[in-house]
Motif scaffolding. Sequence first.
Motif, PDB file in Angstrom:
ATOM      1  N   HIS A 136      49.164   0.461  20.583  1.00  0.00           N
ATOM      2  CA  HIS A 136      49.972  -0.395  19.713  1.00  0.00           C
ATOM      3  C   HIS A 136      49.988  -1.834  20.220  1.00  0.00           C
ATOM      4  O   HIS A 136      49.854  -2.785  19.440  1.00  0.00           O
ATOM      5  CB  HIS A 136      51.407   0.138  19.650  1.00  0.00           C
ATOM      6  CG  HIS A 136      51.537   1.423  18.911  1.00  0.00           C
ATOM      7  ND1 HIS A 136      52.735   2.089  18.752  1.00  0.00           N
ATOM      8  CD2 HIS A 136      50.620   2.189  18.268  1.00  0.00           C
ATOM      9  CE1 HIS A 136      52.546   3.191  18.061  1.00  0.00           C
ATOM     10  NE2 HIS A 136      51.266   3.279  17.761  1.00  0.00           N
ATOM     11  N   ALA A 137      50.157  -1.992  21.530  1.00  0.00           N
ATOM     12  CA  ALA A 137      50.223  -3.338  22.111  1.00  0.00           C
ATOM     13  C   ALA A 137      48.896  -4.072  21.974  1.00  0.00           C
ATOM     14  O   ALA A 137      48.858  -5.260  21.637  1.00  0.00           O
ATOM     15  CB  ALA A 137      50.632  -3.255  23.583  1.00  0.00           C
ATOM     16  N   ALA A 185      48.303  -5.288  18.540  1.00  0.00           N
ATOM     17  CA  ALA A 185      49.111  -6.477  18.252  1.00  0.00           C
ATOM     18  C   ALA A 185      48.668  -7.677  19.089  1.00  0.00           C
ATOM     19  O   ALA A 185      49.355  -8.709  19.111  1.00  0.00           O
ATOM     20  CB  ALA A 185      50.580  -6.177  18.518  1.00  0.00           C
ATOM     21  N   SER A 186      47.520  -7.526  19.809  1.00  0.00           N
ATOM     22  CA  SER A 186      46.966  -8.592  20.658  1.00  0.00           C
ATOM     23  C   SER A 186      47.935  -9.020  21.756  1.00  0.00           C
ATOM     24  O   SER A 186      48.002 -10.191  22.131  1.00  0.00           O
ATOM     25  CB  SER A 186      46.570  -9.815  19.803  1.00  0.00           C
ATOM     26  OG  SER A 186      45.601  -9.458  18.848  1.00  0.00           O
ATOM     27  N   ASN A 187      48.682  -8.056  22.281  1.00  0.00           N
ATOM     28  CA  ASN A 187      49.638  -8.334  23.348  1.00  0.00           C
ATOM     29  C   ASN A 187      49.171  -7.619  24.616  1.00  0.00           C
ATOM     30  O   ASN A 187      49.615  -6.514  24.934  1.00  0.00           O
ATOM     31  CB  ASN A 187      51.037  -7.862  22.943  1.00  0.00           C
ATOM     32  CG  ASN A 187      52.121  -8.378  23.865  1.00  0.00           C
ATOM     33  OD1 ASN A 187      51.862  -8.696  25.030  1.00  0.00           O
ATOM     34  ND2 ASN A 187      53.343  -8.473  23.357  1.00  0.00           N
ATOM     35  N   SER A 188      48.254  -8.250  25.341  1.00  0.00           N
ATOM     36  CA  SER A 188      47.660  -7.616  26.515  1.00  0.00           C
ATOM     37  C   SER A 188      48.662  -7.440  27.653  1.00  0.00           C
ATOM     38  O   SER A 188      48.559  -6.507  28.448  1.00  0.00           O
ATOM     39  CB  SER A 188      46.453  -8.423  27.004  1.00  0.00           C
ATOM     40  OG  SER A 188      46.842  -9.745  27.311  1.00  0.00           O
ATOM     41  N   GLU A 189      49.652  -8.348  27.737  1.00  0.00           N
ATOM     42  CA  GLU A 189      50.665  -8.236  28.795  1.00  0.00           C
ATOM     43  C   GLU A 189      51.551  -7.006  28.565  1.00  0.00           C
ATOM     44  O   GLU A 189      51.876  -6.284  29.507  1.00  0.00           O
ATOM     45  CB  GLU A 189      51.520  -9.496  28.861  1.00  0.00           C
ATOM     46  CG  GLU A 189      50.852 -10.656  29.573  1.00  0.00           C
ATOM     47  CD  GLU A 189      50.451 -10.295  30.996  1.00  0.00           C
ATOM     48  OE1 GLU A 189      51.312  -9.825  31.770  1.00  0.00           O
ATOM     49  OE2 GLU A 189      49.264 -10.478  31.330  1.00  0.00           O
ATOM     50  N   GLU A 190      51.932  -6.780  27.338  1.00  0.00           N
ATOM     51  CA  GLU A 190      52.748  -5.595  27.030  1.00  0.00           C
ATOM     52  C   GLU A 190      51.934  -4.331  27.272  1.00  0.00           C
ATOM     53  O   GLU A 190      52.462  -3.332  27.773  1.00  0.00           O
ATOM     54  CB  GLU A 190      53.236  -5.627  25.580  1.00  0.00           C
ATOM     55  CG  GLU A 190      54.198  -4.489  25.257  1.00  0.00           C
ATOM     56  CD  GLU A 190      54.723  -4.540  23.832  1.00  0.00           C
ATOM     57  OE1 GLU A 190      55.651  -3.785  23.528  1.00  0.00           O
ATOM     58  OE2 GLU A 190      54.200  -5.341  23.017  1.00  0.00           O
ATOM     59  N   ALA A 191      50.635  -4.375  26.934  1.00  0.00           N
ATOM     60  CA  ALA A 191      49.763  -3.231  27.198  1.00  0.00           C
ATOM     61  C   ALA A 191      49.703  -2.941  28.697  1.00  0.00           C
ATOM     62  O   ALA A 191      49.746  -1.780  29.121  1.00  0.00           O
ATOM     63  CB  ALA A 191      48.360  -3.504  26.657  1.00  0.00           C
ATOM     64  N   GLU A 245      52.014  -3.648  30.827  1.00  0.00           N
ATOM     65  CA  GLU A 245      53.327  -3.090  31.197  1.00  0.00           C
ATOM     66  C   GLU A 245      53.368  -1.589  30.948  1.00  0.00           C
ATOM     67  O   GLU A 245      53.815  -0.811  31.800  1.00  0.00           O
ATOM     68  CB  GLU A 245      54.433  -3.779  30.393  1.00  0.00           C
ATOM     69  CG  GLU A 245      55.097  -4.934  31.097  1.00  0.00           C
ATOM     70  CD  GLU A 245      56.378  -5.348  30.405  1.00  0.00           C
ATOM     71  OE1 GLU A 245      57.471  -5.013  30.906  1.00  0.00           O
ATOM     72  OE2 GLU A 245      56.283  -6.022  29.358  1.00  0.00           O
ATOM     73  N   TYR A 252      54.599  -4.963  37.370  1.00  0.00           N
ATOM     74  CA  TYR A 252      55.180  -4.040  36.397  1.00  0.00           C
ATOM     75  C   TYR A 252      55.429  -2.656  36.981  1.00  0.00           C
ATOM     76  O   TYR A 252      55.820  -1.738  36.256  1.00  0.00           O
ATOM     77  CB  TYR A 252      54.264  -3.924  35.176  1.00  0.00           C
ATOM     78  CG  TYR A 252      54.073  -5.233  34.425  1.00  0.00           C
ATOM     79  CD1 TYR A 252      55.128  -6.111  34.241  1.00  0.00           C
ATOM     80  CD2 TYR A 252      52.829  -5.581  33.910  1.00  0.00           C
ATOM     81  CE1 TYR A 252      54.950  -7.303  33.561  1.00  0.00           C
ATOM     82  CE2 TYR A 252      52.639  -6.777  33.217  1.00  0.00           C
ATOM     83  CZ  TYR A 252      53.710  -7.622  33.052  1.00  0.00           C
ATOM     84  OH  TYR A 252      53.540  -8.807  32.372  1.00  0.00           O
ATOM     85  N   GLY A 281      49.267  -1.048  15.508  1.00  0.00           N
ATOM     86  CA  GLY A 281      49.728  -2.207  16.265  1.00  0.00           C
ATOM     87  C   GLY A 281      49.242  -3.515  15.657  1.00  0.00           C
ATOM     88  O   GLY A 281      49.942  -4.520  15.716  1.00  0.00           O
TER      89      GLY A 281
END
Length: 445
Positions: free
Chosen positions: A79-80, A83-89, A91, A231, A308
Amino acid sequence: MQKKIDLVNGPVLSSLTRLAVPIMATSLIQMAYNMTDMIWIGRIGSSAVASVGAAGMYMWLSNGLAALAKMGGQVNVGHALGASNSEEAAEYASNALQLTLTLGIIYGLVCILGAKPLIHFFHLNQAQVIRDAIYYLEITCGLVLFSFLNQTYTGLFTAIGNSRPVFLATTTGLVVNIILDPVLIFGLGPFPSLGIEGAALATGLGQTFSAILYLIFYMVAPISVKFRRAYFKPDFALCKKMYSIGIPASLNMALPSLLISSLNVILAGFGQSYVFVLGVYYKLQTFLYLPANGVIQGMRPLIGYNYGAKEHSRVNKIYQTSLILVLAIMAVGTVLCLCIPGTLIHLFTATPATIKIGSSALHIICLGFLVSSVSVTSSGALEGLGMGLPSLIISLCRYTLIIIPLAFLLSLLQGASGVWHAFWITEAITAIISYWIYHRKVRAL
């Protein structure tokens, strides 16, 4: 090696098959290994088979526990990334690894320190069987952390759209295991004969080798998700989201065992031949459903990534394509069970009466194969969307809530054949329920 599939823009069928085929091949090799392993252990003696059967139950339970971190991490990483959110991925990946290490170490220690009472739970009555089972449990669970790590790495690589490392790492580990089995069990060359302990050590070393290979793949070829030290601390919000997916996934793995145990109790009243046929059916089912399960495992990260990315129309297309593929696979299974049921049963027994019972069972049970495609695909898609509870509800309908009471009732009315009819009736009812649940949830997105 890190030749990643385009999960958002690539053709759905191509992306799905490129993810699914290595997973199918891995499952097939795993099944071949299981058969080879039991052949080698069987040569030690029947007591060794009994020992491995008892201790192996705790290794099976460990897979369900490891799925908590694997599924929770895989889906949320997908999902992360979508959504192009590599930092959340990163985490989610780091929290999944931390959870894996925690669960793996705790589970290993519990099994090592409590090996004797855990084995005595089965009320085995032979001292040699008990002793071997304890040794097997202590060694395999002493190295169980590597099995946990393998599952988490499997989830991570499939989440980014690359199942080739999964195939290579798992296959290499299985090959190492297959080679070490006879060497350590019987003492070939400079190695001593270790018997059942050698079989356990071969299993643990095979898992260890796979974990090392995964780590090499992770470090040598850059991937879009990295474990970050910053993290490596519990994040309540992230853990809650991971558990909401992982816990239902873990429970899903336990439900088939509960079903088999319950149906065995019902069928035992009609004779051991019927219990035997049920066991044969589930062995055959493993082969029949293997390609379908590969499609579902390939579909799950594909749906998660596109969800995502908010590509909801593509999510629907992935679901429909997966459903068509599973339907085609189950159609083949249906034809085989209708046309050559005796041949299939004969693979496991040569007793004419048992073959007749088994043929009749396959003729009836296979009537539910096609409609089961709907519940299997819907359950996998819901997991990919991060909706673990609705997926668990579908599994509860398939494996407990409907089939167990229905099998008991029909067995009173029709005898053992009533149990076989309970399968297809349950699949038909569950297909309707799962179709409604999936589309209701999708409309709410």
